[in-house]
Design a protein around this motif. Structure first.
Motif, short mmCIF file in Angstrom:
data_model
loop_
_atom_site.label_atom_id
_atom_site.label_comp_id
_atom_site.label_asym_id
_atom_site.label_seq_id
_atom_site.Cartn_x
_atom_site.Cartn_y
_atom_site.Cartn_z
N MET A 1 -15.36 -23.98 55.04
CA MET A 1 -16.41 -25.01 55.06
C MET A 1 -16.60 -25.51 56.48
SD MET A 1 -16.58 -28.55 52.91
CE MET A 1 -17.94 -29.69 53.13
N ASN A 2 -17.84 -25.65 56.91
CA ASN A 2 -18.14 -26.19 58.22
C ASN A 2 -18.36 -27.69 58.10
OD1 ASN A 2 -19.01 -26.85 60.75
ND2 ASN A 2 -20.58 -25.26 60.88
N TRP A 3 -17.29 -28.45 58.32
CA TRP A 3 -17.34 -29.89 58.16
C TRP A 3 -18.36 -30.54 59.09
CZ3 TRP A 3 -15.49 -32.61 54.26
CH2 TRP A 3 -14.46 -32.07 53.49
N HIS A 4 -18.52 -30.00 60.28
CA HIS A 4 -19.42 -30.63 61.24
C HIS A 4 -20.87 -30.66 60.74
CE1 HIS A 4 -16.52 -31.21 64.46
NE2 HIS A 4 -16.00 -30.05 64.12
N ASP A 5 -21.21 -29.76 59.83
CA ASP A 5 -22.57 -29.76 59.30
C ASP A 5 -22.84 -30.94 58.37
OD1 ASP A 5 -23.24 -27.53 60.67
OD2 ASP A 5 -23.01 -26.14 58.98
N ILE A 6 -21.76 -31.56 57.84
CA ILE A 6 -21.98 -32.68 56.94
C ILE A 6 -21.52 -34.01 57.53
CG2 ILE A 6 -21.90 -31.24 54.88
CD1 ILE A 6 -19.08 -32.30 54.36
N PHE A 7 -20.93 -33.97 58.73
CA PHE A 7 -20.57 -35.23 59.38
C PHE A 7 -21.85 -36.00 59.73
CE2 PHE A 7 -16.31 -33.57 61.27
CZ PHE A 7 -15.71 -33.74 60.03
N TYR B 1 -22.40 -47.10 65.74
CA TYR B 1 -23.68 -47.60 65.22
C TYR B 1 -24.85 -47.15 66.09
CZ TYR B 1 -20.01 -49.86 62.78
OH TYR B 1 -18.85 -50.05 62.07
N GLU B 2 -24.59 -46.18 66.97
CA GLU B 2 -25.59 -45.42 67.71
C GLU B 2 -26.53 -46.29 68.55
OE1 GLU B 2 -26.83 -41.76 65.32
OE2 GLU B 2 -26.27 -43.16 63.74
N PRO B 3 -25.95 -47.18 69.37
CA PRO B 3 -26.80 -48.01 70.21
C PRO B 3 -27.09 -47.36 71.56
CG PRO B 3 -24.55 -48.67 70.53
CD PRO B 3 -24.53 -47.53 69.52
N ASN B 4 -27.98 -47.96 72.31
CA ASN B 4 -28.10 -47.74 73.73
C ASN B 4 -27.37 -48.88 74.44
OD1 ASN B 4 -30.00 -45.42 73.69
ND2 ASN B 4 -31.37 -46.92 72.76
N TYR B 5 -27.01 -48.66 75.69
CA TYR B 5 -26.36 -49.68 76.48
C TYR B 5 -27.18 -49.99 77.72
CZ TYR B 5 -22.27 -48.64 73.60
OH TYR B 5 -21.42 -48.46 72.55
N THR C 1 -24.38 -38.26 61.98
CA THR C 1 -24.74 -38.12 63.39
C THR C 1 -23.93 -39.05 64.27
OG1 THR C 1 -26.54 -39.72 63.08
CG2 THR C 1 -27.09 -37.37 62.87
N ARG C 2 -23.45 -40.18 63.73
CA ARG C 2 -22.69 -41.11 64.55
C ARG C 2 -21.41 -40.49 65.10
NH1 ARG C 2 -21.59 -42.87 59.23
NH2 ARG C 2 -23.49 -44.11 59.29
N MET C 3 -20.89 -39.46 64.44
CA MET C 3 -19.64 -38.87 64.90
C MET C 3 -19.77 -38.24 66.27
SD MET C 3 -17.41 -39.76 62.83
CE MET C 3 -16.10 -38.84 63.63
N SER C 4 -20.98 -37.87 66.65
CA SER C 4 -21.17 -37.29 67.98
C SER C 4 -20.94 -38.31 69.08
CB SER C 4 -22.59 -36.71 68.11
OG SER C 4 -23.57 -37.74 68.03
N ARG C 5 -20.99 -39.61 68.70
CA ARG C 5 -20.79 -40.67 69.69
C ARG C 5 -19.34 -41.13 69.76
NH1 ARG C 5 -25.58 -43.66 70.60
NH2 ARG C 5 -24.27 -44.87 72.04
N LYS D 1 -21.37 -53.35 63.57
CA LYS D 1 -21.93 -52.95 62.27
C LYS D 1 -22.95 -53.97 61.77
CE LYS D 1 -20.29 -51.39 57.71
NZ LYS D 1 -19.06 -51.20 56.89
N LEU D 2 -22.66 -55.23 62.01
CA LEU D 2 -23.53 -56.30 61.54
C LEU D 2 -24.88 -56.31 62.24
CD1 LEU D 2 -23.76 -58.94 59.79
CD2 LEU D 2 -22.90 -60.16 61.80
N MET D 3 -24.88 -55.98 63.53
CA MET D 3 -26.08 -56.23 64.33
C MET D 3 -26.80 -55.00 64.84
SD MET D 3 -25.08 -59.67 66.48
CE MET D 3 -23.32 -59.44 66.71
N LEU D 4 -26.13 -53.88 64.99
CA LEU D 4 -26.74 -52.73 65.65
C LEU D 4 -27.34 -51.75 64.65
CD1 LEU D 4 -24.02 -51.97 68.35
CD2 LEU D 4 -26.31 -52.91 68.78
N SER D 5 -28.62 -51.46 64.82
CA SER D 5 -29.25 -50.32 64.16
C SER D 5 -29.39 -49.21 65.20
CB SER D 5 -30.63 -50.71 63.62
OG SER D 5 -30.53 -51.72 62.64
N PRO D 6 -29.45 -47.95 64.77
CA PRO D 6 -29.60 -46.87 65.75
C PRO D 6 -30.78 -47.12 66.69
CG PRO D 6 -29.11 -45.96 63.60
CD PRO D 6 -29.33 -47.43 63.39
N GLY D 7 -30.52 -46.99 67.98
CA GLY D 7 -31.56 -47.19 68.98
C GLY D 7 -31.62 -48.59 69.55
#
Length: 403
Positions: free
Chosen positions: A1-7, A138-142, A9-13, A112-118
């Protein structure tokens, strides 16, 4: 099974902590390590905790200590924190305090409470890498927080909009920051509050090292400054994150968030979903020990760590080659070193470990954009004066060889 295909997107960060990896070096006896920013275990109040844990497991208390508990945290400990916050100029009640599994969990919950992706988080450059790790999920920009007030609210908002979101909060480690050891002065704290009011964003105040001041006059927390402006914690946008990890014992994983009850109630929902509550027996032990000896124990820590800081500053002055600069912190556990621009801290670490057997943390990991390659962080909390002197001598030799 290729786990990375179901992880997700946040895991890339999410990357392995470079400090966590470096801590493995502490098991090698010939390494002189200034890497892990951790308390000296020889200073832990072991006997006090032995007695506190025995009391928690006594027939009177064991049923509570070993049972599920409320998500907000152990009531008597929250009361002690209320009293401690009052000494810092923060009048509050139990409803304004949530116990977390270290302040690291508090940072995760707040992201988690405040950040939406982007969305954008404003952070110092450099900043605590654990905060970046918590927020990254939570996939923010900085964007670079400017405590000096050099950027306008409009500029921050426009930059965030160009990246597909809005600014949600400013995060700052305010006293003897990890990694730089620097402290935000009163004007800088006021500037951040002004910016937050203008932008209608939150402020996350990381105060993990607040009790470890060795020199200079204490500066009120931003939460205290904001309460002085607005009259009540319930009107404030600042969320204060505290911890017992640097003062009593990191292994028990007890920290807290103090803020408006309307925010604390939302964090409680996250706590319920994540782990129900922090360890009850650990909270009970922390409460007992804090009430018995917090002030005396932190005074001992300040005396010991101040001496080690002074030893490291003196050794840096003696052994560093020309072109190397460093901070001079008034407290905390860290000194930040800036190398000549052409040097790379990661490469220096590899050569230093191989030739000099000295460890430190390369500075690049503390920058959201992975800049700062010519920087490194030194921690003086674990080493005695002799190791500090020898370690700085070897580090100076490694820098000269790399130059």
């Amino acid at each position: 099974m290729n786990w990375h295909d179901i992880f997700a997107t946040r895991m890339s960060r999410m990357k392995a902590s470079e400090i966590r990896e470096l801590l493995k070096l502490l098991d090698q006896p010939d390494i002189i390590s200034f890497a892990g920013g951790i308390p000296d275990p020889a200073l832990f109040p072991v006997k006090a905790f032995q007695a506190a844990l025995a009391d928690a497991l006594s027939p009177v208390n064991s049923s509570s200590a070993l049972q599920y508990s409320v998500s907000e945290g152990y009531g008597p400990l929250r009361d002690w924190i209320v009293g401690q916050m009052a000494t810092l100029g923060v009048p509050c009640s139990r409803d304004n305090v949530l116990i977390t599994s270290g302040s690291q969990q508090a940072l995760d919950y707040l992201g988690k409470l405040m950040l939406s992706p982007g969305d954008t988080a404003l952070v110092n450059w450099p900043t605590y890498m654990g905060a970046l790790g918590a927020f990254n999920a939570y996939e923010p920009n900085y964007d670079r927080l400017s405590p000096g007030g050099n950027r306008s609210a409009e500029d921050y908002a426009q930059t965030a909009a160009e990246h597909g979101g809005r600014v949600k909060f400013a995060y700052a480690s305010v006293d003897f920051a990890n990694p730089t050891g620097e402290t935000l002065d009163l004007r800088q704290r006021e500037n951040i509050l002004d910016l937050a009011d203008e932008m209608d964003i939150a402020v996350i105040e990381d105060s993990a090292y607040q009790s470890l001041r060795y020199d200079g006059e204490p500066i009120p927390p931003m939460l205290a400054l904001e309460i002085a402006r607005k009259g009540s914690i319930e009107e404030c946008r600042t969320l204060y994150c505290g911890s017992f990890s640097k003062t009593l014992a990191p292994g028990l994983r007890v920290g807290w968030v103090c803020g408006a009850a309307s925010v604390i109630s939302q964090l409680v929902l996250m706590k319920q979903a994540a782990d129900l509550h922090s360890s009850t027996i650990n909270q009970m032990a922390i409460n007992t020990v804090a009430r018995a000896l917090f002030e005396d124990h932190t005074a001992k820590l300040r005396q010991t760590y101040a001496s080690r800081r002074d030893a490291m500053l003196a050794a840096l002055q003696e052994h560093m080659p020309e072109g190397v600069n460093w901070t001079r912190p008034e407290g905390g556990m860290f000194i930040w070193v800036t190398l000549p621009k052409h040097m790379d801290g990661g490469a220096l670490l590899r050569s230093s470990l191989e030739t000099q057997r000295v460890a430190f943390v390369p500075g690049q990991a503390f920058f959201a954009d992975r800049s700062g390659a010519n920087t490194l962080r030194l921690s003086f909390s674990l080493a005695d004066d002799a190791k500090i002197a020898e370690g700085m001598k070897r580090l100076g030799q490694a820098i000269r060889a790399a130059g």
